[in-house]
Write an enzyme that holds these catalytic residues in place. Sequence first.
Site, PDB file in Angstrom:
ATOM      1  N   LYS A  48      50.021 -15.855 -96.594  1.00 50.80           N
ATOM      2  CA  LYS A  48      49.998 -14.403 -96.849  1.00 50.80           C
ATOM      3  C   LYS A  48      51.139 -13.710 -96.096  1.00 50.80           C
ATOM      4  O   LYS A  48      51.692 -12.726 -96.567  1.00 50.80           O
ATOM      5  CB  LYS A  48      48.657 -13.821 -96.390  1.00 50.80           C
ATOM      6  CG  LYS A  48      47.470 -14.308 -97.199  1.00 50.80           C
ATOM      7  CD  LYS A  48      47.368 -13.540 -98.500  1.00 50.80           C
ATOM      8  CE  LYS A  48      46.074 -13.866 -99.230  1.00 50.80           C
ATOM      9  NZ  LYS A  48      45.923 -13.113-100.473  1.00 50.80           N
ATOM     10  N   TYR A  51      46.497 -20.953 -94.528  1.00 52.46           N
ATOM     11  CA  TYR A  51      46.254 -19.959 -95.585  1.00 52.46           C
ATOM     12  C   TYR A  51      46.804 -18.602 -95.152  1.00 52.46           C
ATOM     13  O   TYR A  51      47.530 -17.942 -95.905  1.00 52.46           O
ATOM     14  CB  TYR A  51      44.744 -19.861 -95.888  1.00 52.46           C
ATOM     15  CG  TYR A  51      44.352 -18.487 -96.356  1.00 52.46           C
ATOM     16  CD1 TYR A  51      44.679 -18.046 -97.639  1.00 52.46           C
ATOM     17  CD2 TYR A  51      43.685 -17.588 -95.511  1.00 52.46           C
ATOM     18  CE1 TYR A  51      44.363 -16.757 -98.058  1.00 52.46           C
ATOM     19  CE2 TYR A  51      43.368 -16.315 -95.924  1.00 52.46           C
ATOM     20  CZ  TYR A  51      43.710 -15.903 -97.202  1.00 52.46           C
ATOM     21  OH  TYR A  51      43.413 -14.633 -97.598  1.00 52.46           O
ATOM     22  N   HIS A  52      46.435 -18.184 -93.942  1.00 54.33           N
ATOM     23  CA  HIS A  52      46.902 -16.866 -93.495  1.00 54.33           C
ATOM     24  C   HIS A  52      48.436 -16.836 -93.396  1.00 54.33           C
ATOM     25  O   HIS A  52      49.059 -15.806 -93.653  1.00 54.33           O
ATOM     26  CB  HIS A  52      46.262 -16.504 -92.140  1.00 54.33           C
ATOM     27  CG  HIS A  52      44.780 -16.201 -92.222  1.00 54.33           C
ATOM     28  ND1 HIS A  52      43.823 -17.126 -91.915  1.00 54.33           N
ATOM     29  CD2 HIS A  52      44.110 -15.089 -92.567  1.00 54.33           C
ATOM     30  CE1 HIS A  52      42.608 -16.585 -92.075  1.00 54.33           C
ATOM     31  NE2 HIS A  52      42.757 -15.347 -92.463  1.00 54.33           N
ATOM     32  N   THR A  74      45.973  -9.889 -96.016  1.00 54.38           N
ATOM     33  CA  THR A  74      44.761 -10.093 -95.224  1.00 54.38           C
ATOM     34  C   THR A  74      44.956  -9.570 -93.800  1.00 54.38           C
ATOM     35  O   THR A  74      46.064  -9.646 -93.252  1.00 54.38           O
ATOM     36  CB  THR A  74      44.381 -11.589 -95.162  1.00 54.38           C
ATOM     37  OG1 THR A  74      43.392 -11.777 -94.151  1.00 54.38           O
ATOM     38  CG2 THR A  74      45.556 -12.479 -94.842  1.00 54.38           C
ATOM     39  N   SER A 110      45.642 -19.470 -89.728  1.00 50.89           N
ATOM     40  CA  SER A 110      45.462 -20.724 -90.489  1.00 50.89           C
ATOM     41  C   SER A 110      46.659 -20.851 -91.422  1.00 50.89           C
ATOM     42  O   SER A 110      47.403 -19.887 -91.621  1.00 50.89           O
ATOM     43  CB  SER A 110      44.180 -20.680 -91.332  1.00 50.89           C
ATOM     44  OG  SER A 110      44.350 -19.789 -92.426  1.00 50.89           O
TER      45      SER A 110
HETATM   46  N1  USQ Z   1      32.680 -17.774 -88.707  1.00 53.46           N
HETATM   47  C1  USQ Z   1      31.546 -18.156 -88.013  1.00 53.46           C
HETATM   48  N2  USQ Z   1      30.610 -18.862 -88.681  1.00 53.46           N
HETATM   49  C2  USQ Z   1      30.726 -19.191 -90.001  1.00 53.46           C
HETATM   50  C3  USQ Z   1      31.867 -18.797 -90.690  1.00 53.46           C
HETATM   51  C4  USQ Z   1      32.832 -18.095 -90.009  1.00 53.46           C
HETATM   52  O1  USQ Z   1      31.396 -17.870 -86.822  1.00 53.46           O
HETATM   53  O2  USQ Z   1      29.825 -19.845 -90.528  1.00 53.46           O
HETATM   54  C5  USQ Z   1      33.706 -16.985 -87.992  1.00 53.46           C
HETATM   55  C6  USQ Z   1      35.092 -17.605 -88.025  1.00 53.46           C
HETATM   56  O3  USQ Z   1      35.272 -18.488 -86.951  1.00 53.46           O
HETATM   57  C7  USQ Z   1      35.992 -16.387 -87.969  1.00 53.46           C
HETATM   58  C8  USQ Z   1      35.181 -15.295 -88.649  1.00 53.46           C
HETATM   59  O4  USQ Z   1      33.834 -15.749 -88.690  1.00 53.46           O
HETATM   60  O5  USQ Z   1      36.206 -16.005 -86.653  1.00 53.46           O
HETATM   61  C9  USQ Z   1      35.600 -14.964 -90.069  1.00 53.46           C
HETATM   62  O6  USQ Z   1      35.572 -16.159 -90.826  1.00 53.46           O
HETATM   63  P1  USQ Z   1      35.464 -16.131 -92.413  1.00 53.46           P
HETATM   64  O7  USQ Z   1      35.367 -17.530 -92.890  1.00 53.46           O
HETATM   65  O8  USQ Z   1      34.426 -15.180 -92.862  1.00 53.46           O
HETATM   66  O9  USQ Z   1      36.843 -15.445 -92.790  1.00 53.46           O
HETATM   67  P2  USQ Z   1      38.316 -16.002 -92.724  1.00 53.46           P
HETATM   68  O10 USQ Z   1      38.413 -17.452 -92.619  1.00 53.46           O
HETATM   69  O11 USQ Z   1      39.023 -15.198 -91.694  1.00 53.46           O
HETATM   70  O12 USQ Z   1      38.859 -15.617 -94.155  1.00 53.46           O
HETATM   71  C10 USQ Z   1      38.219 -14.626 -94.966  1.00 53.46           C
HETATM   72  C11 USQ Z   1      38.637 -14.838 -96.411  1.00 53.46           C
HETATM   73  C12 USQ Z   1      40.122 -14.622 -96.512  1.00 53.46           C
HETATM   74  C13 USQ Z   1      40.503 -13.280 -95.946  1.00 53.46           C
HETATM   75  C14 USQ Z   1      39.986 -13.122 -94.538  1.00 53.46           C
HETATM   76  C15 USQ Z   1      40.170 -11.747 -93.960  1.00 53.46           C
HETATM   77  O13 USQ Z   1      38.291 -16.134 -96.842  1.00 53.46           O
HETATM   78  O14 USQ Z   1      40.526 -14.717 -97.864  1.00 53.46           O
HETATM   79  O15 USQ Z   1      41.898 -13.179 -95.940  1.00 53.46           O
HETATM   80  O16 USQ Z   1      38.572 -13.346 -94.540  1.00 53.46           O
HETATM   81  S1  USQ Z   1      40.453 -11.819 -92.232  1.00 53.46           S
HETATM   82  O17 USQ Z   1      39.392 -12.572 -91.594  1.00 53.46           O
HETATM   83  O18 USQ Z   1      40.492 -10.484 -91.741  1.00 53.46           O
HETATM   84  O19 USQ Z   1      41.679 -12.536 -92.049  1.00 53.46           O
END
Ligand code: USQ
Length: 504
Positions: free
Chosen positions: A272, A268-269, A222, A266
């Site tokens: 990875k 989770y991260h 990720t 997190s």
């Molecule tokens: N966010 C909001 N509002 C929401 C949901 C999320 O502002 O309702 C923000 C979060 O605070 C964060 C961003 O959007 O800053 C991304 O959140 P997300 O829930 O879409 O993604 P994340 O938790 O980072 O995890 C997701 C996948 C995970 C993958 C990751 C890629 O669940 O499996 O590894 O995206 S990355 O984000 O590049 O790490």
Amino acid sequence: MEIHNANKTCWNCPAAILKGNVDFRGCGQSRRIVPKGDDKQLMIECARRPELGHYEPSITFEQCPEWRETEFGYLLKDMRVMILGLDGYLGWPLALKLGKLGCKVSGVDNYLRRDMVMEKGSHTVVPIARMTDRLKTASEVLGVNINFRQMELNDLKALREFIDEVKPEAIVHYAEITAAPYSMVDVEHAIKTQKNNVLGTMGLLWIMKDIVPMSSLLKLGTMGEYGSPLTGRPLFEGMFPNDAVLQWDDREWSMGGELTPRDPHSFYHVSKVQDTYNVYEACKYWWLRSYDIMQGVIFGVHTDEVAAHPDLRTRLDYDEWFGTVVNRFVTQSLLGIPLTVYGEGEQIRGMIALEDAMECMVRLIAAPPEPGQYDVVNQISGLYKIREVADTVAEVGSENHGLDIEIQRLENPRVEAERHPFEVVSSKLSKEHGFFPNVPLEKEIDRMFELLSEDEIMNRIDQKKHVIMPVTRWSGEKKESGVLEVYKPGEKKEEGYKGILDTE
Ligand code: USQ
């Protein structure tokens, strides 16, 4: 135009048998491949063409009759690809796509994702068929026959037997818990996530070493492994480039080929990141070969194959634990809930549409790394601020679907930088694998609105709307985030810094 993997040779091919001819020595990024015995040349045999006997591994994919041309490059005929986590959001569309391309697809799943989403009181808003019906429809509608087995990844005996039976030439490892908020719920969820992910991958590596050391491992990492470091250093593709130098204490220190620092956001991260080290070491010790795929936030519902029949659709989650941000915002728009931007909304993330991500995977499967090679790709197609994503969803929703959408900024339930530099290097997919993004954010958002507006899906979105507001805080408290501000799309001025995506 030359096909991107035309000049790869037997050296990259999982059908090449190296055992017995070659001595491998590896330490960090320095590798020595030494012919065994008195031979001065490296010789191999081919599992698919035994008539060739011993020969130099120099036949190119273009020359070899076992590799045939497809729209995604040369692909090994009837390539045996095993997908771990075949029932998931990504596993299912990939299985269908590979099957359509003539691969022999096998896979395992223990339905953990279905169970975890149910455990949190939610459901996929796009209804998905039971596995038996999925498999039947895939066969009837697409002519794709999948060899599926229900299995725990941690059941090493069963996994070993299945891998031994199938002898996959590529293994796609999607069988991990994917959710940052889920891993932050409490100690049980944190341990469950790390145990499932880290130990699952560890078991797989040992089995691959014993049974299919030539198979290429496509391991889903990720972008969140890198986090959003406040130094602003570039997020290279896993490792520092060969000419990278650190200037410190009046000296220059070469950083070339070292893994770059990780700064996961997190538990989770973190799992990875632990996988990264385990896969990296396995490539070093046993000459396994792997792509670690740093995927950005994925979004969308469409691939040609899942759109072919309602029973072939893939899941789509919108709850606070498993729903990713774009997918959540679209469902929130349809419910009339103001879009939930966390904190300042100036966080920048790399994102990619489902359809584009699937194409990247096929291209990577078609171009296996060399023995012992641990390679990393940053799999994203654009950088976006979360506020910008909310504006885009609202624009598409109002202009194309007549919705009146507001945005709310919530107290951020996460501990994350809300304003940060973000400079991402993502050049291997285009330069080495011929991938260029086809699906802009707006286009996929529009397709999502189309599909999710269907009556049955709207009912499902409505049924579980209580799972939308976040209650899981990184601090460990359990309470709903307060509303900081509500505004109309486009009302807030765009701040200057946008992040840099370097694809050259
Ligand atoms: N966010 C909001 N509002 C929401 C949901 C999320 O502002 O309702 C923000 C979060 O605070 C964060 C961003 O959007 O800053 C991304 O959140 P997300 O829930 O879409 O993604 P994340 O938790 O980072 O995890 C997701 C996948 C995970 C993958 C990751 C890629 O669940 O499996 O590894 O995206 S990355 O984000 O590049 O790490």
